[in-house]
Design an enzyme around this catalytic site. Structure first.
Site, short mmCIF file in Angstrom:
data_model
loop_
_atom_site.label_atom_id
_atom_site.label_comp_id
_atom_site.label_asym_id
_atom_site.label_seq_id
_atom_site.Cartn_x
_atom_site.Cartn_y
_atom_site.Cartn_z
NE ARG A 68 -1.99 1.60 3.62
CZ ARG A 68 -1.70 0.79 4.63
NH1 ARG A 68 -2.14 -0.46 4.64
NH2 ARG A 68 -0.97 1.21 5.65
CE1 TYR A 120 -18.49 10.71 -13.97
CE2 TYR A 120 -17.02 10.94 -12.10
CZ TYR A 120 -17.87 10.16 -12.86
OH TYR A 120 -18.11 8.87 -12.50
CG ASP A 193 -11.01 16.08 -14.06
OD1 ASP A 193 -10.32 15.52 -14.93
OD2 ASP A 193 -12.00 15.54 -13.53
#
Length: 403
Positions: A68, A120, A193
């Site tokens: 991780r 979005y 974005d």
């Protein structure tokens, strides 16, 4: 790509957009991929699936300790991604929304976000239904209007979240201008974005943004077989914050998916050039069709921010929207009649897709906001793929004839 002129100190391509500097494809193929880093000297970086790594002594490791926290395959991809956006640091996550979640986790209760009004649907939903419940204020603003952007800033503003072009209305936001407004206020972070254009067609860090983020699921991977996200930045302190949260929150991608995206970046420049040319050909066809009311494509002179798009991007991708005459019934007939385009959500793959945002990708956006923006039932969003452009036009033609 050949260029023919220099405007305001920026080299321009023949189509008027920024000319692509040399070296992008070379970076996509080579940065982070050095065979010497592996004892096998493998040319293609191997997939390291191990969740844990042997240490020399307690707390003494060779750069990796737990999957991780870091992984060799992920490390390769993050280095390559950073280079493509001219950034110093890259981080990957299990999805684009995972990036958004991690960035929001940097904030504290009582902080304020200035967000674009046309986002979005999943981002809109996350901000409204998750961030606001954490007592984080969010104002949705038309970021093409700089006066509204500046008026939206509050003493507790900590984050700007913008898309450009926006989803699904393809509004183009002036990254330089918005970043200058935001950076008048200490500590405000600007996130762009860049999913719709990829690092090939727009590089927001060069234009003043602090973080560029992606749903790598879309153009950067381009094969509709991976869900992943990324964040790229230059500021070391910002990187350390997000690196800590990447591990602490645990929104990390699998090594196999990292391998697939790393593979896909090798053809990004080639794919984006084809998406770019195909979509403009399709847009020009649709703009002349009697059953199409309006086409939203920044590469068309009819687009309200066409000149801005030429100023800050290297062209436009395969994503576009258009209004047909009618409502949901006509949209349904049209979409069901398509044979080459597939009726499905998402975008940016080699295959062409089509959808109705009002009842699909943006159904979670409040109805009053959809109405105010113009996300109506006759708005069709298409992702133009890599097929032959003539076949795509013939498919649209026969489907429109059904109306």
């Amino acid at each position: 790509m050949s260029s023919e002129r220099i405007t305001n100190g920026v080299e321009r391509a023949e189509d008027g957009f920024r000319a692509q500097p040399k070296g992008f494809a070379t970076k996509a193929i080579h940065v982070g991929q050095e065979a010497e880093q592996w004892s096998s000297r493998a040319v293609v970086p191997p997939i390291s699936m191990s969740t844990t790594f042997k240490q020399f002594g307690p707390g003494q490791h060779a750069g990796f300790e737990y999957g991780r926290s870091g992984n060799p395959t992920r490390d390769v991809l993050e280095k390559c991604l950073a280079s493509l956006d001219n950034g110093k640091y890259g981080l990957t996550f299990s999805s684009g929304l995972g990036v958004t979640t991690t960035v929001i986790t940097m904030l504290s209760s009582g902080d304020h976000i200035v967000a674009g009004d046309d986002l979005y649907g999943g981002t809109n939903r996350l901000l409204r239904n998750v961030a606001m419940k954490m007592n984080i204020e969010v104002d949705f603003v038309d970021c093409t209007n700089l006066a509204k952007v500046e008026a939206a800033v509050k003493p507790n503003t900590k984050l700007f979240w913008i898309e450009t072009p926006t989803n699904p209305l393809l509004k183009v936001v002036d990254i330089v201008a918005v970043s200058k407004v935001a950076h008048k206020f200490p500590g405000v972070v600007v996130v762009v974005d860049n999913t719709f254009l990829s690092a090939y067609l727009q590089r927001p860090l060069d234009l003043g943004a602090d973080i560029v983020m992606y749903s790598l699921t879309k153009y950067m991977n381009g094969h509709s077989d991976v869900i992943m996200g990324a964040a790229i930045m230059n500021d070391e302190a910002l990187y350390e914050k997000l690196k800590f949260l990447q591990n602490a929150v645990g929104i990390v991608p699998s090594p196999f998916d990292c391998y697939l995206v790393n593979r896909s970046l090798k053809t990004l420049a080639l794919r984006m050039e084809r998406h770019k040319s195909n979509s403009l050909t399709v847009a020009k066809y649709l703009e002349k069709h009697p059953k199409v009311e309006r086409v939203l494509h920044p590469g068309l002179p009819s687009h309200p921010q066409h000149e801005l798009a030429k100023k800050q991007t290297y062209g436009h991708s395969g994503i576009m929207s258009f209004y047909i005459k009618g409502g949901i019934d006509e949209s349904t007939v049209f979409l069901k009649a398509l044979e080459v385009f597939t009726l499905a959500e998402s975008l940016g793959g080699y295959e062409s897709l089509a959808e109705v945002p009002s009842v699909m990708t943006h159904a979670s956006v409040p109805a009053e906001q959809r109405a105010a923006l113009g996300i109506s039932d006759n708005l069709i969003r298409i992702s133009v793929g890599l097929e032959d452009a003539d076949d795509l036009i013939m498919d649209l033609k026969q489907a429109l004839e059904q109306l």
